[in-house]
Design a protein around this motif. Structure first.
Motif, PDB file in Angstrom:
ATOM      1  N   ASP A  98      -4.490   6.714  -4.183  1.00  0.00           N
ATOM      2  CA  ASP A  98      -3.551   6.381  -5.256  1.00  0.00           C
ATOM      3  C   ASP A  98      -2.502   5.384  -4.779  1.00  0.00           C
ATOM      4  O   ASP A  98      -2.152   4.443  -5.496  1.00  0.00           O
ATOM      5  CB  ASP A  98      -2.854   7.639  -5.790  1.00  0.00           C
ATOM      6  CG  ASP A  98      -3.798   8.524  -6.581  1.00  0.00           C
ATOM      7  OD1 ASP A  98      -4.832   8.026  -7.071  1.00  0.00           O
ATOM      8  OD2 ASP A  98      -3.497   9.727  -6.710  1.00  0.00           O
ATOM      9  N   ALA A  99      -1.995   5.596  -3.569  1.00  0.00           N
ATOM     10  CA  ALA A  99      -0.983   4.693  -3.028  1.00  0.00           C
ATOM     11  C   ALA A  99      -1.566   3.311  -2.775  1.00  0.00           C
ATOM     12  O   ALA A  99      -0.926   2.293  -3.071  1.00  0.00           O
ATOM     13  CB  ALA A  99      -0.411   5.269  -1.735  1.00  0.00           C
ATOM     14  N   ILE A 100      -2.778   3.258  -2.268  1.00  0.00           N
ATOM     15  CA  ILE A 100      -3.425   1.969  -2.011  1.00  0.00           C
ATOM     16  C   ILE A 100      -3.620   1.214  -3.323  1.00  0.00           C
ATOM     17  O   ILE A 100      -3.403   0.001  -3.397  1.00  0.00           O
ATOM     18  CB  ILE A 100      -4.752   2.165  -1.258  1.00  0.00           C
ATOM     19  CG1 ILE A 100      -4.444   2.659   0.169  1.00  0.00           C
ATOM     20  CG2 ILE A 100      -5.578   0.883  -1.243  1.00  0.00           C
ATOM     21  CD1 ILE A 100      -5.651   3.125   0.940  1.00  0.00           C
ATOM     22  N   GLU A 101      -3.972   1.932  -4.383  1.00  0.00           N
ATOM     23  CA  GLU A 101      -4.120   1.284  -5.691  1.00  0.00           C
ATOM     24  C   GLU A 101      -2.778   0.725  -6.172  1.00  0.00           C
ATOM     25  O   GLU A 101      -2.710  -0.404  -6.662  1.00  0.00           O
ATOM     26  CB  GLU A 101      -4.658   2.278  -6.711  1.00  0.00           C
ATOM     27  CG  GLU A 101      -4.860   1.682  -8.081  1.00  0.00           C
ATOM     28  CD  GLU A 101      -5.401   2.669  -9.097  1.00  0.00           C
ATOM     29  OE1 GLU A 101      -5.391   2.329 -10.284  1.00  0.00           O
ATOM     30  OE2 GLU A 101      -5.822   3.768  -8.709  1.00  0.00           O
ATOM     31  N   LEU A 102      -1.698   1.498  -6.012  1.00  0.00           N
ATOM     32  CA  LEU A 102      -0.377   1.024  -6.422  1.00  0.00           C
ATOM     33  C   LEU A 102       0.048  -0.202  -5.612  1.00  0.00           C
ATOM     34  O   LEU A 102       0.623  -1.146  -6.151  1.00  0.00           O
ATOM     35  CB  LEU A 102       0.662   2.131  -6.277  1.00  0.00           C
ATOM     36  CG  LEU A 102       0.553   3.286  -7.261  1.00  0.00           C
ATOM     37  CD1 LEU A 102       1.538   4.388  -6.886  1.00  0.00           C
ATOM     38  CD2 LEU A 102       0.799   2.809  -8.677  1.00  0.00           C
ATOM     39  N   ILE A 103      -0.235  -0.186  -4.326  1.00  0.00           N
ATOM     40  CA  ILE A 103       0.116  -1.324  -3.467  1.00  0.00           C
ATOM     41  C   ILE A 103      -0.689  -2.555  -3.865  1.00  0.00           C
ATOM     42  O   ILE A 103      -0.164  -3.669  -3.921  1.00  0.00           O
ATOM     43  CB  ILE A 103      -0.082  -0.957  -1.978  1.00  0.00           C
ATOM     44  CG1 ILE A 103       0.980   0.070  -1.567  1.00  0.00           C
ATOM     45  CG2 ILE A 103      -0.020  -2.200  -1.094  1.00  0.00           C
ATOM     46  CD1 ILE A 103       0.741   0.714  -0.225  1.00  0.00           C
ATOM     47  N   THR A 104      -1.966  -2.364  -4.211  1.00  0.00           N
ATOM     48  CA  THR A 104      -2.798  -3.478  -4.661  1.00  0.00           C
ATOM     49  C   THR A 104      -2.250  -4.082  -5.953  1.00  0.00           C
ATOM     50  O   THR A 104      -2.172  -5.308  -6.093  1.00  0.00           O
ATOM     51  CB  THR A 104      -4.251  -3.003  -4.857  1.00  0.00           C
ATOM     52  OG1 THR A 104      -4.731  -2.474  -3.623  1.00  0.00           O
ATOM     53  CG2 THR A 104      -5.151  -4.137  -5.314  1.00  0.00           C
ATOM     54  N   VAL A 105      -1.851  -3.229  -6.886  1.00  0.00           N
ATOM     55  CA  VAL A 105      -1.267  -3.705  -8.145  1.00  0.00           C
ATOM     56  C   VAL A 105       0.021  -4.478  -7.865  1.00  0.00           C
ATOM     57  O   VAL A 105       0.284  -5.531  -8.455  1.00  0.00           O
ATOM     58  CB  VAL A 105      -1.027  -2.529  -9.123  1.00  0.00           C
ATOM     59  CG1 VAL A 105      -0.175  -2.948 -10.309  1.00  0.00           C
ATOM     60  CG2 VAL A 105      -2.350  -1.949  -9.588  1.00  0.00           C
ATOM     61  N   MET A 106       0.829  -3.965  -6.931  1.00  0.00           N
ATOM     62  CA  MET A 106       2.071  -4.643  -6.581  1.00  0.00           C
ATOM     63  C   MET A 106       1.789  -6.016  -5.969  1.00  0.00           C
ATOM     64  O   MET A 106       2.459  -7.000  -6.297  1.00  0.00           O
ATOM     65  CB  MET A 106       2.869  -3.785  -5.601  1.00  0.00           C
ATOM     66  CG  MET A 106       4.227  -4.356  -5.258  1.00  0.00           C
ATOM     67  SD  MET A 106       4.479  -4.857  -3.535  1.00  0.00           S
ATOM     68  CE  MET A 106       3.307  -4.002  -2.586  1.00  0.00           C
ATOM     69  N   LEU A 107       0.780  -6.121  -5.133  1.00  0.00           N
ATOM     70  CA  LEU A 107       0.416  -7.419  -4.558  1.00  0.00           C
ATOM     71  C   LEU A 107      -0.048  -8.382  -5.642  1.00  0.00           C
ATOM     72  O   LEU A 107       0.275  -9.578  -5.596  1.00  0.00           O
ATOM     73  CB  LEU A 107      -0.663  -7.240  -3.489  1.00  0.00           C
ATOM     74  CG  LEU A 107      -0.209  -6.531  -2.215  1.00  0.00           C
ATOM     75  CD1 LEU A 107      -1.405  -6.217  -1.325  1.00  0.00           C
ATOM     76  CD2 LEU A 107       0.822  -7.350  -1.476  1.00  0.00           C
ATOM     77  N   ASP A 108      -0.780  -7.872  -6.629  1.00  0.00           N
ATOM     78  CA  ASP A 108      -1.179  -8.715  -7.762  1.00  0.00           C
ATOM     79  C   ASP A 108       0.046  -9.223  -8.511  1.00  0.00           C
ATOM     80  O   ASP A 108       0.095 -10.378  -8.937  1.00  0.00           O
ATOM     81  CB  ASP A 108      -2.092  -7.942  -8.726  1.00  0.00           C
ATOM     82  CG  ASP A 108      -3.472  -7.695  -8.163  1.00  0.00           C
ATOM     83  OD1 ASP A 108      -3.873  -8.389  -7.216  1.00  0.00           O
ATOM     84  OD2 ASP A 108      -4.150  -6.781  -8.681  1.00  0.00           O
TER      85      ASP A 108
END
Length: 125
Positions: A98-108
């Motif tokens: 879940d955290a990795i997904e949130l970090i990926t969205v933030m990078l986008d």
């Protein structure tokens, strides 16, 4: 003598445990009601009290606030996105899916913001 954070449930208690649970619950309530500003305030309280999942939720809420504010207030959006990045990258459980997904969205979000800056006309000077 350092001042201890105040906890309304138990006089003199530190602001962790039950207080962070209350703050997290209020953040969740405001987020479900669509009030992201108030949700961020309460998630920040819980995250500052050491609740790891609050740091992740705060990062997500701040990122969504940045998306909302970007067209009208790009500087505010950039500040929100920077704070979101700090909370997400510093979260103790930043390696969960879940955290990795949130970090990926933030990078986008960072990439979209950089692309918008690249499309802005250069100031005449």
């Amino acid at each position: 003598m350092p001042v201890r954070p105040w906890c309304p449930e138990v006089p003199g208690a530190r602001a962790d445990g039950p207080w962070s649970d209350v703050a997290f619950g209020l953040g969740d309530l405001y987020e479900r009601d669509g009030d992201l500003d108030r949700a961020a305030e309460w998630y920040r309280e819980a995250a500052e009290a050491g609740r790891a999942d609050a740091a992740l939720r705060l990062g997500d809420v701040l990122g969504r606030l940045a998306d909302q504010r970007l067209p009208a207030a790009p500087d505010t959006a950039a500040e929100l996105l920077a704070e979101a990045s700090r909370w997400l990258s510093g979260a103790p459980d930043a390696t969960t899916p879940d955290a990795i997904e949130l970090i990926t969205v933030m990078l986008d979000r960072h990439q979209r913001q950089a692309a918008r800056r690249g499309l802005e006309p250069a100031p005449a000077g």
